[in-house]
Design a protein around this motif. Sequence first.
Motif, short mmCIF file in Angstrom:
data_model
loop_
_atom_site.label_atom_id
_atom_site.label_comp_id
_atom_site.label_asym_id
_atom_site.label_seq_id
_atom_site.Cartn_x
_atom_site.Cartn_y
_atom_site.Cartn_z
N ALA A 234 -23.54 43.31 -5.24
CA ALA A 234 -23.57 44.78 -5.23
C ALA A 234 -23.51 45.34 -3.81
O ALA A 234 -22.93 46.40 -3.58
CB ALA A 234 -24.81 45.29 -5.95
N VAL B 16 -20.57 47.77 -3.94
CA VAL B 16 -21.03 49.16 -4.00
C VAL B 16 -21.19 49.74 -2.59
O VAL B 16 -20.71 50.82 -2.31
CB VAL B 16 -22.36 49.27 -4.78
CG1 VAL B 16 -22.84 50.72 -4.81
CG2 VAL B 16 -22.19 48.74 -6.20
N ASN C 46 -24.64 57.83 -10.73
CA ASN C 46 -24.38 56.73 -9.82
C ASN C 46 -25.08 56.92 -8.48
O ASN C 46 -25.59 55.97 -7.90
CB ASN C 46 -22.87 56.54 -9.61
CG ASN C 46 -22.26 55.67 -10.69
OD1 ASN C 46 -22.95 54.85 -11.29
ND2 ASN C 46 -20.98 55.85 -10.96
N ASN D 13 -33.51 55.99 -14.37
CA ASN D 13 -32.20 55.66 -13.78
C ASN D 13 -31.08 55.70 -14.82
O ASN D 13 -30.04 55.08 -14.65
CB ASN D 13 -32.24 54.33 -13.02
CG ASN D 13 -32.27 53.13 -13.93
OD1 ASN D 13 -32.55 53.26 -15.12
ND2 ASN D 13 -31.97 51.98 -13.39
N ARG E 238 -28.68 56.06 -9.06
CA ARG E 238 -28.86 54.62 -9.23
C ARG E 238 -28.83 53.88 -7.91
O ARG E 238 -29.44 52.83 -7.75
CB ARG E 238 -27.79 54.05 -10.17
CG ARG E 238 -28.12 54.32 -11.64
CD ARG E 238 -27.01 53.83 -12.52
NE ARG E 238 -27.38 54.00 -13.91
CZ ARG E 238 -26.51 54.00 -14.91
NH1 ARG E 238 -25.23 53.82 -14.66
NH2 ARG E 238 -26.91 54.16 -16.15
N ARG E 239 -28.08 54.43 -6.95
CA ARG E 239 -28.05 53.77 -5.63
C ARG E 239 -29.38 53.92 -4.91
O ARG E 239 -29.68 53.16 -4.00
CB ARG E 239 -26.91 54.36 -4.79
CG ARG E 239 -25.56 53.74 -5.12
CD ARG E 239 -24.56 53.99 -4.02
NE ARG E 239 -24.10 55.37 -4.02
CZ ARG E 239 -23.08 55.80 -4.77
NH1 ARG E 239 -22.45 54.96 -5.57
NH2 ARG E 239 -22.70 57.05 -4.74
N LEU F 151 -30.60 54.45 -17.77
CA LEU F 151 -30.20 53.37 -18.67
C LEU F 151 -30.37 53.86 -20.10
O LEU F 151 -29.71 53.38 -21.01
CB LEU F 151 -31.03 52.12 -18.43
CG LEU F 151 -30.65 51.31 -17.18
CD1 LEU F 151 -31.56 50.11 -17.03
CD2 LEU F 151 -29.20 50.87 -17.20
#
Lengths: 275, 244
Positions: free
Chosen positions: B103, B107, B75, B51, B78-79, B53
Amino acid sequence: MDTQPKPRPSDRELARIPGAEPSARLDPWWWLVVLVIALTVILATVKSDPFWRILLFVRDGVAVTVFITATAFIFILIVGMLGGLGRLSRNPIIHGVATLYVEIIRGIPLLVQLIWWYFAFPVVIQQIGRWLNISVMANYQANAIVTAIVGLVFCYGAYMSEVYRAGIQSIPKGQTEAARSLGMTYFQSMRHVVLPQAIRVILPPVGNEFIALLKDSSLVSVVAVADLTRRGREFMATHFDPIEVWAMVALVYLIMTLFSARMIAWVEKRTRFER
Amino acid sequence: MEAIIHIDNVHKHFGRVHALQGVSLDVHKGEVVVIIGPSGSGKSTLLRCINHLEECDSGSIVVDGIPLDSAQNINAVRREIGIVFQSFNLFAHLTVMQNLTLAQRVVLKRARAQSEKIALELLTKVGIPDKAQAYPIQLSGGQQQRVAIARALAMNPKIMLFDEPTSALDPEMIKEVLDVMLALASEGMTMVVVSHEMGFVRAAADCVILMDEGQIIEQATPEKLFTSPSHERTKLFLSKVLHL
């Protein structure tokens, strides 16, 4: 295996838990504020000439000092946040500009900066105005109070940037990682996760900066701002009683700083509790 | 079947340390993959690359058809991915409920009522609906980790990553977290787990991967790995972690 010790709550974290701290009593140091106010009142009543006359004379200066300090501080909080984020930016240009700002401003005395903004900066603007034939700029005159606020914001904004930077860096990286991996953008994770926690951390140094600013605002008296200090000098110039004047001016500053310190302590205590 | 996570020849350096040395791996939809291996073998780094990081130096990672090559795609990926960390990483200044709704609201732009309803359902699922108004610091490690799982699930991820989710827990709290993970696996969630909980491996893993020195040494079903591992390195590692 890469085991990590189980995170244990620090005293500060425990104090954050609602109800974990003894109920908010009045801070005992308020008596010092009361004492200094009482002393001032006694002096002004028992020996109203010159003490009461001095107070009456400098009271508009007190208003100017409070106004300048409060206005400048609001802008300092904003500039400091931008500067702090800039210092932590991975973009080399933003990082470079923020670092240059902090390093240069921190290296020049505040008094010199204030004098520069008041006496030199308008001339620079006028010169540019003349070259470019812009009459508004060519006829530019510095407004003393605005210039003083700008000078204070520029200088204290640099110190505040470092306060914000340290505060943001004190928040564990895992908080940002968790926020980002939930899909938040950099700004969302700053706004909702990092800054709310960082602000609690930086509250004591921010309070220090406020009190330092309140005192340093006396320097604006050299650039034609009629603040408390300048009004004191004006009174002394006509009455020749330095002991009484400066004792009174010092007492008024002391009341303001001691009161501010207690207010900051109160806010600090309040924000430990959660909404 | 098309792989939902496609990792191809990924390399990663930390300074002079070559943490990932050409790792390739496919994870299919609904699969539970457990990565084991000694400390410093690159397990967590590989997981965190999925993801983004950690950014890999070379090679490619494609998640659900989306390559990890632009901020926008990262992004988006990551969702679709939830991650659970060894150190929980709950938002310390927010209540459990706020941890679960933040979130969703920021988000996914869900309404407050809807996000709170979802949060409460998930807290019930992980067995701590009564802790909604507590702060993370007031919870035990096991409870915190279950909240972290619920927080990730609130985003309706297609994939869940677990980075040593039980390593920071007291022994008696490990089971409550593993039970939640087992339930998730039985529901068909795609999971990539870095863990040495062999009980979980036996019960839930479709595939076990042994990593050492930044490389995948062996990839097999749990039965195959425990009964007849093909590599000496695997035998050595298993003999240590299985306390035989």
